[in-house]
Write a protein that holds these residues in place. Structure first.
Motif, PDB file in Angstrom:
ATOM      1  N   PHE A  73      -3.300   9.965  -2.413  1.00 36.20           N
ATOM      2  CA  PHE A  73      -4.128   8.851  -2.756  1.00 36.20           C
ATOM      3  C   PHE A  73      -3.533   7.505  -2.685  1.00 36.20           C
ATOM      4  O   PHE A  73      -2.532   7.312  -2.823  1.00 36.20           O
ATOM      5  CB  PHE A  73      -4.391   8.888  -4.373  1.00 36.20           C
ATOM      6  CG  PHE A  73      -5.392   9.940  -4.620  1.00 36.20           C
ATOM      7  CD1 PHE A  73      -6.846  10.064  -4.974  1.00 36.20           C
ATOM      8  CD2 PHE A  73      -4.893  11.293  -4.777  1.00 36.20           C
ATOM      9  CE1 PHE A  73      -7.486  11.187  -5.213  1.00 36.20           C
ATOM     10  CE2 PHE A  73      -5.855  12.479  -5.295  1.00 36.20           C
ATOM     11  CZ  PHE A  73      -6.916  12.442  -5.461  1.00 36.20           C
ATOM     12  N   ALA A  74      -4.448   6.684  -1.888  1.00 36.77           N
ATOM     13  CA  ALA A  74      -4.053   5.203  -1.646  1.00 36.77           C
ATOM     14  C   ALA A  74      -3.913   4.428  -2.841  1.00 36.77           C
ATOM     15  O   ALA A  74      -4.996   4.590  -3.625  1.00 36.77           O
ATOM     16  CB  ALA A  74      -4.955   4.818  -0.244  1.00 36.77           C
ATOM     17  N   LYS A 122       0.760  -0.990   0.017  1.00 38.85           N
ATOM     18  CA  LYS A 122      -0.050  -0.081   0.050  1.00 38.85           C
ATOM     19  C   LYS A 122       0.765   1.319   0.069  1.00 38.85           C
ATOM     20  O   LYS A 122       1.679   1.513   0.949  1.00 38.85           O
ATOM     21  CB  LYS A 122      -0.788  -0.212   1.225  1.00 38.85           C
ATOM     22  CG  LYS A 122      -2.071   0.969   1.125  1.00 38.85           C
ATOM     23  CD  LYS A 122      -2.998   0.695   2.420  1.00 38.85           C
ATOM     24  CE  LYS A 122      -4.330   1.828   2.149  1.00 38.85           C
ATOM     25  NZ  LYS A 122      -5.085   1.538   3.380  1.00 38.85           N
ATOM     26  N   VAL A 123       0.695   2.004  -1.109  1.00 40.08           N
ATOM     27  CA  VAL A 123       1.434   3.391  -1.318  1.00 40.08           C
ATOM     28  C   VAL A 123       0.502   4.531  -1.366  1.00 40.08           C
ATOM     29  O   VAL A 123      -0.519   4.278  -1.709  1.00 40.08           O
ATOM     30  CB  VAL A 123       2.416   3.274  -2.372  1.00 40.08           C
ATOM     31  CG1 VAL A 123       3.422   1.940  -2.118  1.00 40.08           C
ATOM     32  CG2 VAL A 123       1.731   2.968  -3.596  1.00 40.08           C
ATOM     33  N   TYR A 124       1.074   5.635  -1.112  1.00 44.15           N
ATOM     34  CA  TYR A 124       0.208   6.775  -1.303  1.00 44.15           C
ATOM     35  C   TYR A 124       0.981   7.851  -2.263  1.00 44.15           C
ATOM     36  O   TYR A 124       2.331   8.140  -2.341  1.00 44.15           O
ATOM     37  CB  TYR A 124       0.214   7.709   0.004  1.00 44.15           C
ATOM     38  CG  TYR A 124      -0.441   6.886   0.986  1.00 44.15           C
ATOM     39  CD1 TYR A 124      -1.830   6.946   1.432  1.00 44.15           C
ATOM     40  CD2 TYR A 124       0.033   5.650   1.953  1.00 44.15           C
ATOM     41  CE1 TYR A 124      -2.723   6.303   1.895  1.00 44.15           C
ATOM     42  CE2 TYR A 124      -0.897   5.058   2.835  1.00 44.15           C
ATOM     43  CZ  TYR A 124      -1.933   5.354   2.853  1.00 44.15           C
ATOM     44  OH  TYR A 124      -2.942   4.675   3.829  1.00 44.15           O
ATOM     45  N   ALA A 168      -7.546   4.512  -4.763  1.00 49.00           N
ATOM     46  CA  ALA A 168      -8.453   5.151  -4.237  1.00 49.00           C
ATOM     47  C   ALA A 168      -9.367   6.357  -4.733  1.00 49.00           C
ATOM     48  O   ALA A 168      -8.682   7.291  -5.510  1.00 49.00           O
ATOM     49  CB  ALA A 168      -7.820   6.017  -2.862  1.00 49.00           C
ATOM     50  N   PRO A 169     -10.699   6.479  -4.605  1.00 47.41           N
ATOM     51  CA  PRO A 169     -11.475   7.307  -5.552  1.00 47.41           C
ATOM     52  C   PRO A 169     -11.304   9.089  -4.666  1.00 47.41           C
ATOM     53  O   PRO A 169     -11.450   9.748  -5.408  1.00 47.41           O
ATOM     54  CB  PRO A 169     -12.762   7.088  -5.277  1.00 47.41           C
ATOM     55  CG  PRO A 169     -12.928   6.087  -4.036  1.00 47.41           C
ATOM     56  CD  PRO A 169     -11.544   5.394  -3.936  1.00 47.41           C
ATOM     57  N   GLN A 189       0.483  12.747  -9.705  1.00 49.67           N
ATOM     58  CA  GLN A 189       0.956  11.360 -10.262  1.00 49.67           C
ATOM     59  C   GLN A 189      -0.210  10.538 -10.348  1.00 49.67           C
ATOM     60  O   GLN A 189      -0.269   9.672 -11.135  1.00 49.67           O
ATOM     61  CB  GLN A 189       2.018  10.576  -9.300  1.00 49.67           C
ATOM     62  CG  GLN A 189       3.247  11.237  -9.282  1.00 49.67           C
ATOM     63  CD  GLN A 189       4.283  10.569  -8.728  1.00 49.67           C
ATOM     64  OE1 GLN A 189       3.879   9.875  -7.592  1.00 49.67           O
ATOM     65  NE2 GLN A 189       5.665  10.612  -8.972  1.00 49.67           N
ATOM     66  N   ILE A 190      -1.359  10.512  -9.494  1.00 50.33           N
ATOM     67  CA  ILE A 190      -2.423   9.985  -9.454  1.00 50.33           C
ATOM     68  C   ILE A 190      -3.126   9.577 -10.577  1.00 50.33           C
ATOM     69  O   ILE A 190      -3.611   8.358 -11.330  1.00 50.33           O
ATOM     70  CB  ILE A 190      -3.364  10.068  -8.247  1.00 50.33           C
ATOM     71  CG1 ILE A 190      -4.257   8.836  -8.108  1.00 50.33           C
ATOM     72  CG2 ILE A 190      -4.271  11.242  -8.692  1.00 50.33           C
ATOM     73  CD1 ILE A 190      -3.599   7.567  -7.449  1.00 50.33           C
ATOM     74  N   GLY A 191      -3.087  10.667 -11.694  1.00 49.71           N
ATOM     75  CA  GLY A 191      -3.952  10.604 -12.916  1.00 49.71           C
ATOM     76  C   GLY A 191      -3.188   9.594 -14.152  1.00 49.71           C
ATOM     77  O   GLY A 191      -3.764   9.261 -15.030  1.00 49.71           O
ATOM     78  N   LYS A 192      -1.941   9.472 -13.504  1.00 44.05           N
ATOM     79  CA  LYS A 192      -0.920   8.400 -14.573  1.00 44.05           C
ATOM     80  C   LYS A 192      -1.291   7.111 -14.340  1.00 44.05           C
ATOM     81  O   LYS A 192      -0.860   6.160 -14.948  1.00 44.05           O
ATOM     82  CB  LYS A 192       0.258   8.834 -14.631  1.00 44.05           C
ATOM     83  CG  LYS A 192       0.627  10.293 -14.768  1.00 44.05           C
ATOM     84  CD  LYS A 192       2.101  10.749 -14.684  1.00 44.05           C
ATOM     85  CE  LYS A 192       2.542  12.082 -14.973  1.00 44.05           C
ATOM     86  NZ  LYS A 192       3.890  12.479 -14.816  1.00 44.05           N
ATOM     87  N   VAL A 193      -1.885   6.628 -13.157  1.00 41.25           N
ATOM     88  CA  VAL A 193      -1.886   5.287 -12.547  1.00 41.25           C
ATOM     89  C   VAL A 193      -3.485   4.593 -12.732  1.00 41.25           C
ATOM     90  O   VAL A 193      -4.362   5.603 -12.876  1.00 41.25           O
ATOM     91  CB  VAL A 193      -1.764   5.314 -11.011  1.00 41.25           C
ATOM     92  CG1 VAL A 193      -1.882   3.819 -10.588  1.00 41.25           C
ATOM     93  CG2 VAL A 193      -0.357   5.664 -10.612  1.00 41.25           C
ATOM     94  N   ALA A 194      -3.360   3.518 -13.272  1.00 42.80           N
ATOM     95  CA  ALA A 194      -4.719   2.781 -13.888  1.00 42.80           C
ATOM     96  C   ALA A 194      -4.540   1.440 -13.103  1.00 42.80           C
ATOM     97  O   ALA A 194      -3.674   0.817 -13.248  1.00 42.80           O
ATOM     98  CB  ALA A 194      -4.873   3.001 -15.389  1.00 42.80           C
TER      99      ALA A 194
END
Length: 385
Positions: free
Chosen positions: A343-344, A285-287, A322-323, A292-297
């Motif tokens: 974001f988790a 579990k990372v944060y 995480a939403p 950066q969260i927009g690049k993760v799917a």
């Protein structure tokens, strides 16, 4: 176009131009490789890699008893591997076993009483049925005899009237009249007797029909005993279930990561005895910050690195994003300066090779968001302390 000649002579021959073109390509590739190697050898990840630190976790399953009592036996210790359904512990069951024996005895007793009541009901039904049939037959016979006696009485009544007139006229003797009178009286007595027999037959039928009340009473008795028998069986089932609850089994296949009680301790219902984790279903579990969260799917390939095995990676994939953002937990240690909102993200382990990953290990997660070679952050820390 550039001129290819200077005066009468060509500026550069065709083979020379080819060599020049190859030289330019070589220089460009060398520069690209230089910057690529430099990017891979630096402490920060290349642009096609997202790097974050976190803690290896697993979905913990607490194994707890349903009933309070004393822990009689514990069959596992920390680090043990257990299969699903394996016996984990035994609770003290002496009192419950006594209740089960008592409930079984109650069930057996009521079973016998129900069987006896059934037999008595069937016998009563048969006896009452035969009595009613016999009484109905007796009444029918008595009524038939009464009809015969009535016909006989009517005939003698007519004869007595006719002979009385003849006697008054002096046609017949007194002796003959006495004979007819005696026969008439006998017919009258016989009629009365037949009537009494019919009355007795009707009384017998009424008494036989009254036997149906006894059937009703015995049926109610059987019904009550049957209800008590069912209740006793339910009580036995509950007691047996409670006895079964003294045997505590592993709900999943996993490893014992924590033992919380010892043998002989008295616990309440729901008190965890041990904690199980499936080491084949771990995740890091990372944060990640909003940048950066927009690049993760979901489904993106990832790798997990831990200090214990710096040159070994564990294949993973992004299985949760995480939403909503949240404050970064205080216990999270990141390689970058902490940010207020993150974001988790969970990186689920695809293969825990040799079951080397354990819950609680700090680790680095590397997510591949573009084309390019992988990057090992732990190796970079070792090479560039």
């Amino acid at each position: 176009m550039w001129p290819l000649s200077w005066g009468e002579k060509p500026f550069m021959s065709l083979p020379s131009r080819r060599y020049l073109l190859l030289f330019v390509v070589f220089v460009v590739l060398s520069i690209s490789i230089f910057f690529l190697v430099k990017g891979l050898s630096q402490k920060h990840p290349p642009p096609w890699i997202i790097w974050a630190s976190g803690i290896v976790e697993g979905d913990e399953t607490e194994v707890a008893p349903k009933i309070p009592g004393r822990v009689a036996r514990l069959f596992v210790k920390e680090g043990d591997k257990v299969e699903k359904g394996a016996l984990i512990a035994l609770m003290d069951s002496k009192e419950i076993e006594a209740r089960v024996r008592e409930a079984k005895a109650q069930v057996e007793r009521l079973k016998r009483e129900v069987e006896r009541a059934k037999a008595a009901l069937e016998l009563t039904r048969e006896v009452v049925k035969r009595k009613i049939q016999a009484a109905q037959a007796g009444l029918k016979a008595a009524e038939a005899q009464l009809q015969g006696a009535k016909a006989q009485w009517v005939r003698w009544r007519k004869d007595w009237e006719r002979f009385r007139i003849l006697r008054e006229r002096g046609v017949i003797s007194q002796k003959r009249m006495d004979e007819v009178d005696a026969a008439y009286k006998s017919a009258t007595a016989q009629l009365e007797g037949r009537r009494e027999e019919v009355a007795r037959a009707r009384a017998a039928l009424k008494e036989a029909l009254a036997g149906t009340k006894e059937i009703t009473l015995k049926a109610k008795e059987l019904e009550a005993l049957t209800a008590a028998y069912k209740a006793a069986k339910a009580n036995l089932k509950a007691a047996q279930a409670r006895l079964d609850d003294t045997r505590i089994y592993a709900p999943i296949k996993g490893w014992v990561v924590e033992k919380l009680v010892e043998e002989g301790e008295v616990v309440t219902s729901g008190t965890p005895l041990v904690v199980l984790v499936d080491l084949n279903s771990l995740y890091l579990k990372v944060y990640l910050p909003e940048t950066q969260i927009g690049k993760v799917a979901l489904g993106q390939k990832a790798r997990i690195y831990v200090d214990a095995f710096p040159r070994q990676f564990f294949p993973a994939k992004v299985c949760y994003v995480a939403p909503k953002s949240e404050f970064t937990p205080k216990e999270v240690q990141t390689h970058r300066e902490r940010v207020q909102y993150t974001f988790a993200v969970k990186l689920c382990v695809v293969e825990n090779r040799g079951l080397r990953l354990k819950p609680g290990m700090p680790g680095d997660g590397v997510i591949q968001i573009g084309q390019g070679p992988w990057w090992n952050p732990i190796e970079k820390r070792i090479e560039s302390p």
